[in-house]
Design a protein around this motif. Structure first.
Motif, PDB file in Angstrom:
ATOM      1  N   ASN A   1      61.394  79.454  91.902  1.00 15.45           N
ATOM      2  CA  ASN A   1      60.025  79.244  91.456  1.00 15.45           C
ATOM      3  C   ASN A   1      59.798  80.160  90.262  1.00 15.45           C
ATOM      4  O   ASN A   1      59.641  81.367  90.417  1.00 15.45           O
ATOM      5  CB  ASN A   1      59.051  79.558  92.592  1.00 15.45           C
TER       6      ASN A   1
ATOM      7  N   GLN B   1      60.970  75.254  89.350  1.00 16.29           N
ATOM      8  CA  GLN B   1      59.559  74.889  89.275  1.00 16.29           C
ATOM      9  C   GLN B   1      58.956  75.687  88.132  1.00 16.29           C
ATOM     10  O   GLN B   1      58.873  76.913  88.197  1.00 16.29           O
ATOM     11  CB  GLN B   1      58.853  75.208  90.593  1.00 16.29           C
TER      12      GLN B   1
ATOM     13  N   GLN C   1      54.107  74.249  86.905  1.00 12.51           N
ATOM     14  CA  GLN C   1      53.642  73.378  87.989  1.00 12.51           C
ATOM     15  C   GLN C   1      54.283  71.995  87.915  1.00 12.51           C
ATOM     16  O   GLN C   1      53.650  70.977  88.155  1.00 12.51           O
ATOM     17  CB  GLN C   1      52.117  73.285  87.975  1.00 12.51           C
TER      18      GLN C   1
ATOM     19  N   HIS D   1      54.581  78.198  95.404  1.00 12.63           N
ATOM     20  CA  HIS D   1      54.697  76.780  95.721  1.00 12.63           C
ATOM     21  C   HIS D   1      55.240  76.622  97.139  1.00 12.63           C
ATOM     22  O   HIS D   1      55.840  77.543  97.694  1.00 12.63           O
ATOM     23  CB  HIS D   1      55.649  76.067  94.741  1.00 12.63           C
ATOM     24  N   GLN D   2      55.021  75.436  97.699  1.00 16.08           N
ATOM     25  CA  GLN D   2      55.558  75.100  99.017  1.00 16.08           C
ATOM     26  C   GLN D   2      56.250  73.739  98.900  1.00 16.08           C
ATOM     27  O   GLN D   2      55.611  72.700  98.908  1.00 16.08           O
ATOM     28  CB  GLN D   2      54.462  75.064 100.077  1.00 16.08           C
ATOM     29  N   VAL D   3      57.566  73.764  98.766  1.00 15.67           N
ATOM     30  CA  VAL D   3      58.352  72.563  98.500  1.00 15.67           C
ATOM     31  C   VAL D   3      58.738  71.891  99.810  1.00 15.67           C
ATOM     32  O   VAL D   3      59.114  72.556 100.774  1.00 15.67           O
ATOM     33  CB  VAL D   3      59.620  72.918  97.693  1.00 15.67           C
TER      34      VAL D   3
ATOM     35  N   CYS E   1      54.951  69.233  96.600  1.00 12.26           N
ATOM     36  CA  CYS E   1      54.447  70.587  96.832  1.00 12.26           C
ATOM     37  C   CYS E   1      53.148  70.461  97.603  1.00 12.26           C
ATOM     38  O   CYS E   1      52.235  69.742  97.178  1.00 12.26           O
ATOM     39  CB  CYS E   1      54.224  71.319  95.510  1.00 12.26           C
TER      40      CYS E   1
END
Length: 223
Positions: A83, A61, A64, A89-91, A125
């Motif tokens: 990341n 990532q 962004q 981030h929240q994948v 995300c």
């Protein structure tokens, strides 16, 4: 003949004979307007033989965005999600081929995610709605993703008859399609493919698009 020399001669014969029998496919991908097309996935079924295993891969990532935007892997691959941004981030994915969530994090999660079922996996995300990425998981032994210039070279292929499958995230229903059959001779083959795609939206709109992931997920899950 000296036994050691004899063994070396046999080994060299096997090695160079194998290398000489390997062929390559140079694929060129274009959209209907004739422009080079990146992020096209090509998979091949062909003569019996084993392709090199690739049990691990990375989906980064950066800025962004998922990098690469499209990642093709063989079924059974473990994928890490580093990341590289300076924000968290929240994948996640709700795709039938792989459902998972990596809660808000920076750096690299300690455990990779096992992709053990073929299919299209749409990544999103929870924090940045415009972030979309794709993992194409295949059982086919030979595969790859086209570059920004719309090219892809698959090497070390046994000469013979092949069946090809194409996929692209901008395809109208985002499902794999047959790309025909062809023979790859020992000298290799250059093949042109035209892929039906829809216009590409902006990667990062000024206003977040909450439906972007939902639309992509619906297309990928519609079978």
């Amino acid at each position: 003949m000296n036994p050691v020399v004899s063994l070396l001669w046999v080994a060299a014969t096997v090695l160079f004979g194998s290398a000489a029998s390997a062929a390559s496919l140079t694929a060129e991908f274009f959209d209907p307007q004739g422009k080079p097309l990146g992020d096209a996935v090509l998979t091949l079924q062909g003569p019996s033989g084993k392709a090199d295993l690739a049990p691990k891969a990375d989906m980064d990532q950066r800025d962004q965005r998922f990098a690469p935007h499209v990642l093709a892997v063989r079924t059974g691959t473990q994928i890490s999600f580093p990341n590289s941004d300076n924000i968290r981030h929240q994948v996640y994915s709700f795709s039938p081929a792989k459902r998972f969530e990596l809660r808000l994090y920076g750096g690299t999660p300690s455990d990779p995610v096992l992709f053990d079922k073929p299919g299209v996996v749409v990544l999103g995300c929870n924090i940045h709605d415009w972030m979309l990425g794709y993992v194409y998981v295949t059982d086919d032994p030979w595969f790859g993703v086209s570059s920004d210039r719309g090219t892809l070279t698959l090497s070390q292929l046994p000469p013979g008859h092949y069946k090809a499958t194409l996929w692209h995230p901008q395809a109208p229903d985002m499902q794999p399609v047959s790309a025909g059959e062809f023979d790859i001779p020992p000298g290799g083959l250059r093949q042109r493919f035209t892929v039906a795609v829809q216009p590409k939206p902006d990667d990062m709109p000024a206003e977040p698009a909450p439906s972007a992931f939902g639309d992509a997920f619906h297309k990928a899950a519609h079978e």
